[in-house]
Motif scaffolding. Structure first.
Motif, short mmCIF file in Angstrom:
data_model
loop_
_atom_site.label_atom_id
_atom_site.label_comp_id
_atom_site.label_asym_id
_atom_site.label_seq_id
_atom_site.Cartn_x
_atom_site.Cartn_y
_atom_site.Cartn_z
N THR A 189 7.51 -10.05 -7.39
CA THR A 189 8.65 -10.91 -7.11
C THR A 189 9.53 -10.23 -6.06
N ARG A 190 10.67 -10.80 -5.75
CA ARG A 190 11.57 -10.21 -4.77
C ARG A 190 12.19 -8.91 -5.30
N PRO A 191 12.49 -7.98 -4.43
CA PRO A 191 12.35 -8.00 -2.97
C PRO A 191 10.90 -7.73 -2.52
N ALA A 192 10.59 -8.14 -1.30
CA ALA A 192 9.23 -7.98 -0.78
C ALA A 192 8.88 -6.51 -0.55
N GLU A 193 9.90 -5.68 -0.35
CA GLU A 193 9.68 -4.23 -0.22
C GLU A 193 10.64 -3.53 -1.16
N TRP A 194 10.10 -2.63 -1.97
CA TRP A 194 10.91 -1.90 -2.95
C TRP A 194 10.41 -0.47 -3.03
N GLU A 195 11.32 0.47 -2.71
CA GLU A 195 11.02 1.89 -2.73
C GLU A 195 9.74 2.22 -1.96
N GLY A 196 9.58 1.56 -0.83
CA GLY A 196 8.42 1.80 0.01
C GLY A 196 7.15 1.10 -0.43
N HIS A 198 5.15 -2.44 -1.02
CA HIS A 198 5.21 -3.78 -0.47
C HIS A 198 4.41 -4.78 -1.29
N VAL A 199 4.91 -6.00 -1.36
CA VAL A 199 4.16 -7.10 -1.95
C VAL A 199 2.95 -7.37 -1.06
N PRO A 200 1.76 -7.61 -1.61
CA PRO A 200 0.59 -7.93 -0.79
C PRO A 200 0.87 -9.08 0.18
N GLU A 201 0.44 -8.91 1.40
CA GLU A 201 0.74 -9.87 2.45
C GLU A 201 0.28 -11.29 2.12
N VAL A 202 -0.84 -11.41 1.43
CA VAL A 202 -1.37 -12.73 1.15
C VAL A 202 -0.39 -13.57 0.33
N LEU A 203 0.42 -12.91 -0.51
CA LEU A 203 1.37 -13.64 -1.34
C LEU A 203 2.57 -14.14 -0.54
N LEU A 204 2.74 -13.63 0.65
CA LEU A 204 3.83 -14.06 1.53
C LEU A 204 3.36 -15.08 2.55
N GLY A 206 1.97 -18.13 2.20
CA GLY A 206 2.13 -19.56 1.97
C GLY A 206 0.81 -20.31 1.97
N HIS A 207 -0.32 -19.60 2.11
CA HIS A 207 -1.65 -20.20 2.13
C HIS A 207 -2.19 -20.23 0.70
N HIS A 208 -2.05 -21.35 0.03
CA HIS A 208 -2.32 -21.42 -1.40
C HIS A 208 -3.78 -21.17 -1.74
N LYS A 209 -4.70 -21.62 -0.91
CA LYS A 209 -6.11 -21.37 -1.18
C LYS A 209 -6.42 -19.88 -1.15
N ASN A 210 -5.89 -19.19 -0.15
CA ASN A 210 -6.10 -17.74 -0.05
C ASN A 210 -5.44 -17.01 -1.22
N ILE A 211 -4.28 -17.48 -1.62
CA ILE A 211 -3.58 -16.86 -2.76
C ILE A 211 -4.40 -17.01 -4.02
N ARG A 212 -4.96 -18.21 -4.26
CA ARG A 212 -5.80 -18.43 -5.44
C ARG A 212 -7.03 -17.53 -5.42
N ALA A 213 -7.63 -17.39 -4.23
CA ALA A 213 -8.81 -16.53 -4.11
C ALA A 213 -8.47 -15.07 -4.37
N TRP A 214 -7.32 -14.63 -3.86
CA TRP A 214 -6.88 -13.24 -4.07
C TRP A 214 -6.62 -12.99 -5.57
N ARG A 215 -5.95 -13.93 -6.20
CA ARG A 215 -5.64 -13.77 -7.62
C ARG A 215 -6.91 -13.73 -8.46
N ARG A 216 -7.88 -14.58 -8.15
CA ARG A 216 -9.14 -14.56 -8.89
C ARG A 216 -9.86 -13.22 -8.69
N ALA A 217 -9.88 -12.74 -7.46
CA ALA A 217 -10.54 -11.46 -7.18
C ALA A 217 -9.84 -10.32 -7.91
N GLN A 218 -8.52 -10.35 -7.95
CA GLN A 218 -7.77 -9.31 -8.66
C GLN A 218 -8.03 -9.38 -10.17
#
Length: 243
Positions: A189-196, A198-204, A206-218
């Motif tokens: 969740t926010r912030p996108a960067e915390w103590e160095g 970073h949130v994975p770029e795919v989650l930022l 806005g490409h929902h298909k790629n996000i679903r694929a990343w989440r399934r892979a994780q």
């Protein structure tokens, strides 16, 4: 696909226990507590000690054959169970030797009208009462607690959150751990960067298909690494790995 079937009457919990003051406990707070207040489920407790017949209200005795500890008496338990024979739901006994409780069993129970839970203490309960009432033994895992009450509260929480109207988001339930046979993917969740970090770029993106694929892979990766038993079942079930 919905996991629960709405009911015209509240989901009913009956807890047979030597410590009725332990209920509803944590279930009286947060999501489960709000659902209790709004009438989506209801609870009653039955004090097993109230069915003892001697002046000392004895509910236990020494184990036959010798050994440490004490065992809950079958006559007292039988009377307590008989008093709730007309209450809805299967009769469950929390026991380390029972079948391990899982998300599938939680869904099954949540689709019914309720559950009756027998909370043991001491060394356990006399086997004869389990046999007479054909009580289903349920375990939360390979460990021992001081009594069945903490285990019952945990099991009930898993069921209550599946009842219609208890959780606000159907999607949230569908994406949880063990739904689809996998552990859940990591969350950010926010912030996108915390103590160095970073949130994975795919989650930022806005490409929902790629996000679903990343989440399934994780989810697949963490399941394979941390729970090889779940991973083996997932593979053998011929799960669809396409996001």
């Amino acid at each position: 696909m919905a996991h629960t079937i709405p009911s015209a009457t509240p989901w009913h919990v009956t807890a047979l226990t030597l410590f009725p003051e332990m209920f509803p406990g944590v279930l009286g707070h947060s999501i489960a507590g709000k659902a209790l207040q709004s009438g989506l489920w209801q609870m009653e407790t039955v004090d097993i000690r109230g069915f003892a017949t001697d002046r000392h209200a004895t509910v236990d005795d020494a184990p036959m054959g010798g050994g440490a500890g004490i065992v809950m008496r079958p006559d007292v338990l039988d009377a307590a169970i008989a008093s709730v024979a007309d209450k809805p739901g299967p009769l469950l006994y929390l026991s380390p030797r029972g079948r391990v409780f899982d998300q599938a069993r939680a869904r099954d129970l949540a689709t019914g009208s309720g559950v009756r839970v027998l909370c043991g203490r001491y060394e356990g309960v006399d086997q004869r009462v389990l046999d007479k009432w054909e009580i289903e033994e349920v375990s939360l895992g390979d460990f021992v607690l001081s009594g069945g009450e903490p285990a019952a509260l945990t099991m009930l929480d898993a069921c209550l959150r599946l009842l219609p109207g208890v959780m606000g988001s159907r999607e949230s339930l569908d994406e949880e751990s063990f739904e689809g046979g996998l552990l859940e993917y990591p969350h950010y969740t926010r912030p996108a960067e915390w103590e160095g970090r970073h949130v994975p770029e795919v989650l930022l993106s806005g490409h929902h298909k790629n996000i679903r694929a990343w989440r399934r892979a994780q989810a697949e990766a963490v399941t394979q690494r941390r729970r090889p038993d779940l991973w083996s079942r997932y593979i053998s079930a011929g799960a669809n790995h396409v996001a």
